[in-house]
Write an enzyme that holds these catalytic residues in place. Structure first.
Site, PDB file in Angstrom:
ATOM      1  N   THR A 131       0.819  -1.214   0.000  1.00  0.00           N
ATOM      2  CA  THR A 131       0.000   0.000   0.000  1.00  0.00           C
ATOM      3  C   THR A 131       0.854   1.265   0.000  1.00  0.00           C
ATOM      4  O   THR A 131       2.005   1.253   0.455  1.00  0.00           O
ATOM      5  CB  THR A 131      -0.900  -0.006   1.265  1.00  0.00           C
ATOM      6  OG1 THR A 131      -1.549   1.251   1.381  1.00  0.00           O
ATOM      7  CG2 THR A 131      -0.086  -0.225   2.537  1.00  0.00           C
ATOM      8  N   ASP A 132       0.256   2.359  -0.448  1.00  0.00           N
ATOM      9  CA  ASP A 132       0.955   3.657  -0.395  1.00  0.00           C
ATOM     10  C   ASP A 132       1.069   4.180   1.038  1.00  0.00           C
ATOM     11  O   ASP A 132       1.860   5.087   1.312  1.00  0.00           O
ATOM     12  CB  ASP A 132       0.257   4.696  -1.292  1.00  0.00           C
ATOM     13  CG  ASP A 132      -1.188   4.974  -0.905  1.00  0.00           C
ATOM     14  OD1 ASP A 132      -1.717   4.333   0.039  1.00  0.00           O
ATOM     15  OD2 ASP A 132      -1.804   5.853  -1.544  1.00  0.00           O
ATOM     16  N   GLU A 133       0.288   3.586   1.964  1.00  0.00           N
ATOM     17  CA  GLU A 133       0.290   4.112   3.337  1.00  0.00           C
ATOM     18  C   GLU A 133       1.635   3.933   4.039  1.00  0.00           C
ATOM     19  O   GLU A 133       1.903   4.583   5.042  1.00  0.00           O
ATOM     20  CB  GLU A 133      -0.835   3.464   4.155  1.00  0.00           C
ATOM     21  CG  GLU A 133      -2.189   3.695   3.524  1.00  0.00           C
ATOM     22  CD  GLU A 133      -3.360   3.564   4.478  1.00  0.00           C
ATOM     23  OE1 GLU A 133      -3.150   3.462   5.685  1.00  0.00           O
ATOM     24  OE2 GLU A 133      -4.501   3.581   3.985  1.00  0.00           O
ATOM     25  N   TYR A 156      -1.687  -0.446  11.071  1.00  0.00           N
ATOM     26  CA  TYR A 156      -1.849  -1.114   9.774  1.00  0.00           C
ATOM     27  C   TYR A 156      -0.659  -0.810   8.870  1.00  0.00           C
ATOM     28  O   TYR A 156      -0.005  -1.720   8.352  1.00  0.00           O
ATOM     29  CB  TYR A 156      -3.157  -0.666   9.092  1.00  0.00           C
ATOM     30  CG  TYR A 156      -3.193  -1.001   7.604  1.00  0.00           C
ATOM     31  CD1 TYR A 156      -3.297  -2.328   7.172  1.00  0.00           C
ATOM     32  CD2 TYR A 156      -3.101   0.003   6.631  1.00  0.00           C
ATOM     33  CE1 TYR A 156      -3.306  -2.641   5.809  1.00  0.00           C
ATOM     34  CE2 TYR A 156      -3.108  -0.309   5.275  1.00  0.00           C
ATOM     35  CZ  TYR A 156      -3.213  -1.630   4.880  1.00  0.00           C
ATOM     36  OH  TYR A 156      -3.215  -1.938   3.533  1.00  0.00           O
ATOM     37  N   LYS A 160       2.329  -3.247   7.335  1.00  0.00           N
ATOM     38  CA  LYS A 160       2.585  -3.417   5.891  1.00  0.00           C
ATOM     39  C   LYS A 160       4.027  -3.008   5.564  1.00  0.00           C
ATOM     40  O   LYS A 160       4.701  -3.661   4.770  1.00  0.00           O
ATOM     41  CB  LYS A 160       1.593  -2.597   5.061  1.00  0.00           C
ATOM     42  CG  LYS A 160       0.157  -3.084   5.084  1.00  0.00           C
ATOM     43  CD  LYS A 160      -0.055  -4.483   4.498  1.00  0.00           C
ATOM     44  CE  LYS A 160       0.133  -4.559   3.006  1.00  0.00           C
ATOM     45  NZ  LYS A 160      -0.253  -5.889   2.454  1.00  0.00           N
TER      46      LYS A 160
HETATM   47  P1  NAD Z   1      -9.602  -7.327   2.353  1.00  0.00           P
HETATM   48  O1  NAD Z   1      -9.593  -7.071   3.818  1.00  0.00           O
HETATM   49  O2  NAD Z   1     -10.837  -7.062   1.571  1.00  0.00           O
HETATM   50  O3  NAD Z   1      -9.202  -8.857   2.082  1.00  0.00           O
HETATM   51  C1  NAD Z   1      -8.176  -9.511   2.766  1.00  0.00           C
HETATM   52  C2  NAD Z   1      -8.328 -11.013   2.546  1.00  0.00           C
HETATM   53  O4  NAD Z   1      -7.261 -11.670   3.251  1.00  0.00           O
HETATM   54  C3  NAD Z   1      -9.650 -11.586   3.075  1.00  0.00           C
HETATM   55  O5  NAD Z   1     -10.225 -12.449   2.116  1.00  0.00           O
HETATM   56  C4  NAD Z   1      -9.232 -12.340   4.323  1.00  0.00           C
HETATM   57  O6  NAD Z   1     -10.067 -13.466   4.613  1.00  0.00           O
HETATM   58  C5  NAD Z   1      -7.814 -12.771   3.967  1.00  0.00           C
HETATM   59  N1  NAD Z   1      -6.995 -13.012   5.174  1.00  0.00           N
HETATM   60  C6  NAD Z   1      -6.858 -12.193   6.251  1.00  0.00           C
HETATM   61  N2  NAD Z   1      -6.066 -12.763   7.179  1.00  0.00           N
HETATM   62  C7  NAD Z   1      -5.657 -13.952   6.664  1.00  0.00           C
HETATM   63  C8  NAD Z   1      -4.806 -14.993   7.133  1.00  0.00           C
HETATM   64  N3  NAD Z   1      -4.236 -14.914   8.341  1.00  0.00           N
HETATM   65  N4  NAD Z   1      -4.591 -16.061   6.338  1.00  0.00           N
HETATM   66  C9  NAD Z   1      -5.184 -16.156   5.119  1.00  0.00           C
HETATM   67  N5  NAD Z   1      -6.018 -15.209   4.629  1.00  0.00           N
HETATM   68  C10 NAD Z   1      -6.251 -14.118   5.382  1.00  0.00           C
HETATM   69  O7  NAD Z   1      -8.357  -6.524   1.787  1.00  0.00           O
HETATM   70  P2  NAD Z   1      -8.169  -5.774   0.385  1.00  0.00           P
HETATM   71  O8  NAD Z   1      -8.677  -4.404   0.503  1.00  0.00           O
HETATM   72  O9  NAD Z   1      -8.677  -6.649  -0.695  1.00  0.00           O
HETATM   73  O10 NAD Z   1      -6.568  -5.702   0.326  1.00  0.00           O
HETATM   74  C11 NAD Z   1      -5.821  -6.758  -0.249  1.00  0.00           C
HETATM   75  C12 NAD Z   1      -4.340  -6.410  -0.176  1.00  0.00           C
HETATM   76  O11 NAD Z   1      -4.110  -5.206  -0.895  1.00  0.00           O
HETATM   77  C13 NAD Z   1      -3.834  -6.155   1.250  1.00  0.00           C
HETATM   78  O12 NAD Z   1      -2.543  -6.695   1.347  1.00  0.00           O
HETATM   79  C14 NAD Z   1      -3.806  -4.639   1.365  1.00  0.00           C
HETATM   80  O13 NAD Z   1      -2.816  -4.220   2.280  1.00  0.00           O
HETATM   81  C15 NAD Z   1      -3.473  -4.244  -0.058  1.00  0.00           C
HETATM   82  N6  NAD Z   1      -3.968  -2.912  -0.478  1.00  0.00           N
HETATM   83  C16 NAD Z   1      -5.279  -2.564  -0.308  1.00  0.00           C
HETATM   84  C17 NAD Z   1      -5.731  -1.331  -0.777  1.00  0.00           C
HETATM   85  C18 NAD Z   1      -7.173  -0.921  -0.642  1.00  0.00           C
HETATM   86  O14 NAD Z   1      -7.509   0.228  -0.956  1.00  0.00           O
HETATM   87  N7  NAD Z   1      -8.074  -1.762  -0.209  1.00  0.00           N
HETATM   88  C19 NAD Z   1      -4.828  -0.464  -1.397  1.00  0.00           C
HETATM   89  C20 NAD Z   1      -3.493  -0.841  -1.535  1.00  0.00           C
HETATM   90  C21 NAD Z   1      -3.079  -2.088  -1.092  1.00  0.00           C
HETATM   91  O1  TDX Z   2     -16.299   6.251   8.313  1.00  0.00           O
HETATM   92  C1  TDX Z   2     -15.296   6.747   7.777  1.00  0.00           C
HETATM   93  N1  TDX Z   2     -15.177   8.104   7.678  1.00  0.00           N
HETATM   94  C2  TDX Z   2     -14.093   8.713   7.128  1.00  0.00           C
HETATM   95  O2  TDX Z   2     -14.021   9.951   7.051  1.00  0.00           O
HETATM   96  C3  TDX Z   2     -14.224   5.931   7.271  1.00  0.00           C
HETATM   97  C4  TDX Z   2     -14.300   4.420   7.360  1.00  0.00           C
HETATM   98  C5  TDX Z   2     -13.142   6.560   6.699  1.00  0.00           C
HETATM   99  N2  TDX Z   2     -13.070   7.913   6.651  1.00  0.00           N
HETATM  100  C6  TDX Z   2     -11.888   8.563   6.030  1.00  0.00           C
HETATM  101  C7  TDX Z   2     -10.549   8.033   6.485  1.00  0.00           C
HETATM  102  C8  TDX Z   2      -9.699   8.176   5.254  1.00  0.00           C
HETATM  103  O3  TDX Z   2      -9.160   9.480   5.168  1.00  0.00           O
HETATM  104  O4  TDX Z   2     -11.964   8.254   4.633  1.00  0.00           O
HETATM  105  C9  TDX Z   2     -10.654   7.967   4.099  1.00  0.00           C
HETATM  106  C10 TDX Z   2     -10.660   6.561   3.547  1.00  0.00           C
HETATM  107  O5  TDX Z   2     -10.777   5.684   4.654  1.00  0.00           O
HETATM  108  P1  TDX Z   2     -10.774   4.084   4.483  1.00  0.00           P
HETATM  109  O6  TDX Z   2     -11.816   3.724   3.477  1.00  0.00           O
HETATM  110  O7  TDX Z   2     -10.831   3.472   5.834  1.00  0.00           O
HETATM  111  O8  TDX Z   2      -9.355   3.850   3.764  1.00  0.00           O
HETATM  112  P2  TDX Z   2      -7.859   4.227   4.211  1.00  0.00           P
HETATM  113  O9  TDX Z   2      -7.750   4.381   5.677  1.00  0.00           O
HETATM  114  O10 TDX Z   2      -7.423   5.387   3.365  1.00  0.00           O
HETATM  115  O11 TDX Z   2      -7.084   2.890   3.772  1.00  0.00           O
HETATM  116  C11 TDX Z   2      -7.430   2.216   2.528  1.00  0.00           C
HETATM  117  O12 TDX Z   2      -6.505   2.533   1.517  1.00  0.00           O
HETATM  118  C12 TDX Z   2      -5.208   2.005   1.591  1.00  0.00           C
HETATM  119  C13 TDX Z   2      -7.480   0.709   2.741  1.00  0.00           C
HETATM  120  O13 TDX Z   2      -8.395   0.399   3.783  1.00  0.00           O
HETATM  121  C14 TDX Z   2      -6.112   0.153   3.010  1.00  0.00           C
HETATM  122  O14 TDX Z   2      -6.171  -1.272   3.125  1.00  0.00           O
HETATM  123  C15 TDX Z   2      -5.213   0.511   1.865  1.00  0.00           C
HETATM  124  O15 TDX Z   2      -3.906   0.067   2.079  1.00  0.00           O
END
Ligand code: NAD
Ligand code: TDX
Length: 350
Positions: A131-133, A156, A160
């Site tokens: 992630t970019d975080e 988190y 990562k």
């Molecule tokens: P998500 O939470 O929707 O899915 C995570 C999956 O991992 C789930 O299916 C869960 O059951 C599985 N999991 C969790 N713990 C586990 C374990 N111990 N063993 C096996 N499986 C397990 O997450 P996402 O949003 O789809 O993110 C996927 C990946 O991409 C993550 O590594 C996250 O850090 C990265 N990522 C997410 C975003 C975003 O915006 N969502 C952005 C950049 C990177």
């Molecule tokens: O209820 C809310 N109100 C609110 O203002 C929630 C859930 C979030 N927010 C804000 C927090 C953030 O600035 O909105 C923005 C987006 O929040 P999230 O959807 O929780 O995402 P973020 O914290 O940015 O992280 C997401 O992007 C990077 C994913 O959850 C991560 O897994 C990924 O790595």
């Protein structure tokens, strides 16, 4: 090619699994997922019976299980997405994030290293999805590049960042062929409704308050999830080993502006008078350690590997809202927890 995708029942993982299973019928794709609250096999119903796909229920934290799986299946490559992914949950339970995101990743690295050492022609790539975080927060100017120093602020992003460091360390120390990508915020179908966009779609639908942290001034750089999947496909097949790629769509929005746009779009789709949904916006206490701004410079990926996003934000948001409005059952199951019983039992009994 036998590829293990971890976390394939989650939001992004399910799009990656679908793309690989459909686009590469000559690959065998195994999807390893623990099915935590975020894992949902309903996300993959359309491809679950394809001959080149298999689901494996398991926990990446269980080193013995992972070692045995790799010894038996002899994977050629891994695409690792399994993680605890929600920042707010990491603030209440950091240890769970350390276990899955750090220990789980190291377990996968160890099992991959064992295969690689036994035959380097067999194991070709460990692709770590991050992630970019990890880069921390930006001020008004600038963007994250692949050279930006890591500066994580939440449990988190710290977990990562740690996993990214381990992946690089296994490359530098043991010669493991690795690649890492760091992507900006994704949105789209199958996004768990604890995250900002799907939470607000669900709350608008039910006329519930839309909780905006702080003043809503924080900026996120949004990418449609299918574009992330195509970027992963490109990087998996074309990247230089040992390298890192940033993924993003040059699409920065303040949270409050995203939610206003969403409100307007859904006034229209739900036949409500303009301005109705905006009244649901409620400013609430800010997230602890809330990063102000993320912005990704994805020039390396574009210039070196030719990937560009294909979906504009307006189009992607439209498609996302339509998906949630026409997939009531998915949304109801996820919010009521029904899927947890139904789908998990279905697989336990197979
Ligand atoms: P998500 O939470 O929707 O899915 C995570 C999956 O991992 C789930 O299916 C869960 O059951 C599985 N999991 C969790 N713990 C586990 C374990 N111990 N063993 C096996 N499986 C397990 O997450 P996402 O949003 O789809 O993110 C996927 C990946 O991409 C993550 O590594 C996250 O850090 C990265 N990522 C997410 C975003 C975003 O915006 N969502 C952005 C950049 C990177
Ligand atoms: O209820 C809310 N109100 C609110 O203002 C929630 C859930 C979030 N927010 C804000 C927090 C953030 O600035 O909105 C923005 C987006 O929040 P999230 O959807 O929780 O995402 P973020 O914290 O940015 O992280 C997401 O992007 C990077 C994913 O959850 C991560 O897994 C990924 O790595």
């Amino acid at each position: 090619m036998k590829v293990l995708i971890t976390g394939g029942a989650g939001f992004i993982g399910s799009h990656v699994v679908r793309l690989f299973v459909s686009k590469y019928p000559n690959y065998t794709i195994h999807n390893l997922d623990k099915l935590t609250y975020a894992g949902n096999l309903a996300n993959l119903k359309d491809i679950e019976n394809k001959p080149n796909y298999k689901f494996i229920k398991g926990d990446i934290v269980d080193a013995e299980f992972i070692d045995e799986l790799f010894r038996t299946e002899k994977y050629n490559a891994v695409i690792h997405l399994a993680a605890e992914s929600h920042v707010d949950r990491s603030i209440t339970n950091p240890l769970e994030f350390v276990m899955t995101n750090v220990i789980g990743t190291v377990n996968l690295l160890n099992a991959s290293k064992a295969l690689y050492k036994s035959d380097n022609n067999l194991f070709s790539k460990f692709y770590h999805v991050s992630t970019d975080e990890v880069y921390g927060a930006l001020g008004d100017e600038g963007m994250f590049t692949e050279e930006t120093a890591y500066d994580p602020h939440s449990p988190y992003s710290a977990s990562k960042a740690s996993s990214d460091h381990f992946v690089r360390a296994y490359h530098d120390t043991y010669g493991l062929p690795v690649v890492i990508s760091n992507c900006s915020n994704n949105y789209g179908p199958n996004h768990f409704p604890e995250k900002l966009i799907p939470l607000c779609i669900n709350n608008i639908k039910h006329n519930r308050p839309l909780p905006i942290y702080g003043k809503g001034e924080n900026v996120r750089d949004w990418l449609f999830v299918e574009d992330h999947a195509t970027a992963i496909d490109t990087i998996f097949h074309k990247s230089k080993l040992g390298s890192t790629y940033n993924i993003g769509g040059h699409n920065e929005w303040k949270n409050i502006d995203v939610i206003r746009l969403l409100c307007k779009l859904m006034d229209n789709k739900l036949d409500r008078p303009e301005g109705t949904n905006e009244k649901l916006i409620t400013f609430v206490k800010d997230r602890a350690g809330h990063d102000m701004r993320y912005a990704i410079d994805a020039a390396k990926l574009q210039n070196d590997l030719g990937w560009v996003p294909s979906v504009t934000f307006e189009e992607g948001l439209n498609r996302t809202v339509d998906w949630y409005l026409s997939n009531e059952e998915w949304l109801n199951d996820v919010t009521s927890g029904n899927y947890a019983n139904y789908y998990k039992e279905q697989y336990v009994n197979r």
